[in-house]
Design a protein around this motif. Structure first.
Motif: not given
Length: 303
Positions: A169, A173, A177, A182-184, A210, A216, A218, A230, A234-235
């Motif tokens: 990331g 990010q 984490a 985090p968003a994945l 997670w 989340q 994406r 990344a 964004q995650g």
């Protein structure tokens, strides 16, 4: 020793077998389809075995035809390359490489400047179409760089990289984490299940929850888009250490818990046997080995 070999018929057969079309072979050889058909039937009569199955709108190699094509194609390629080296001005500067768009964008293209500096006389063309190229049938491709867990029969192979997947990331990010889920970022490959189980395997090893509840996630179709997401914060992305190497070296991405990783497949540079001796192919394969060592990717050796 070779006086009785039907060389015209054999050359005609090689073209028809490579293209799987009498009409395209006629165009390739600048003759009529009738002439191609006549030469093929003459060769089948001489051998005493059928070489093609004639279907309504296509032809297909028989087992005997497939065996003859593989030996004949390599032999004619060797002859063509030997003749080319004796011509007054051989055209040894063309090289066509087939690979995936992701490998080209994330690993190969950023390094090609060094290849051009070492070999300014070679004109390299990249083919990044999604369709898998059959090197035995498509003589326009010199080298294919493929990603797979499988071996490749009847091809000369240089297996390049020992790949593994880890989580990466942006620096911000990665720092967050450890404090919040985090968003994945995931890659949805159209033709492989290798990536589909990667996040589950990584989370199991890392002891992270997670994927529980409603995570989340994406998803992108290509690795280069996932890495750009990344980099943009964004995650976290589960990515190949090969494809992420440039972004890590430039500080755009960093590993989260770098001790945790899952296995991937391998990248191999492939060509039809005999073509590895063609000067542009030979120097390109040597350059790939050098670049793998410079990048710190262990070489797997020849297959």
């Amino acid at each position: 020793m070779f006086a009785h070999l039907p060389l015209t018929a054999l050359r005609t057969f090689e073209s028809a077998a490579r293209l799987l079309s009498f009409k395209e072979a006629a165009d390739d050889l600048s003759v009529t389809p009738t002439a191609v058909s006549h030469q093929i039937r003459s060769l089948e009569h001489w051998l005493g075995v059928p070489l093609f199955e004639r279907l309504p709108r296509q032809v297909r190699l028989t087992e005997a035809g497939d065996r003859l094509f593989h030996s004949l194609h390599g032999a004619l390629l060797d002859v063509a390359q030997s003749v080319a080296t004796l011509r007054p001005a051989p055209d040894n500067g063309q090289l066509t490489v087939s690979t995936t768009a992701a490998f080209a964008a994330l690993w190969l293209v950023p390094r090609l400047g060094r290849f051009y500096a070492q070999h300014p006389g070679i004109n390299l063309r990249l083919d990044t179409q999604c369709e898998v190229v059959d090197l035995q049938q498509d003589a326009s491709i010199d080298v294919a760089i493929r990603y797979s867990q499988d071996g490749y029969l009847n091809l000369h192979g240089l297996c390049l990289f020992d790949e593994r997947f880890a989580v990466y990331g942006s620096p911000q990010q990665v720092a967050l984490a450890g404090q919040q889920r985090p968003a994945l970022i995931s890659v949805h490959w159209r033709s492989s299940t290798l990536y589909a189980d990667g996040w589950q395997a990584w989370c199991a090893q890392a002891g992270e929850n997670w994927l529980e509840g409603q995570p989340q996630v994406r998803s992108y179709d290509e690795e280069q888009y996932a890495l750009q997401a990344a980099i943009a914060g964004q995650g976290l992305v589960l990515a190949s250490n090969i494809l992420v190497s440039q972004s890590v070296a430039s500080g755009l991405l960093q590993a989260y818990r770098p001790d945790i990783h899952v296995g991937g497949a391998g990248y191999c540079a492939l060509c039809v046997p005999g073509r590895e001796r063609h000067p542009p192919v030979r120097v390109f394969l040597q350059w790939l080995q050098q670049e793998a060592l410079l990048a710190g990717h262990p070489l797997l050796g020849r297959s």
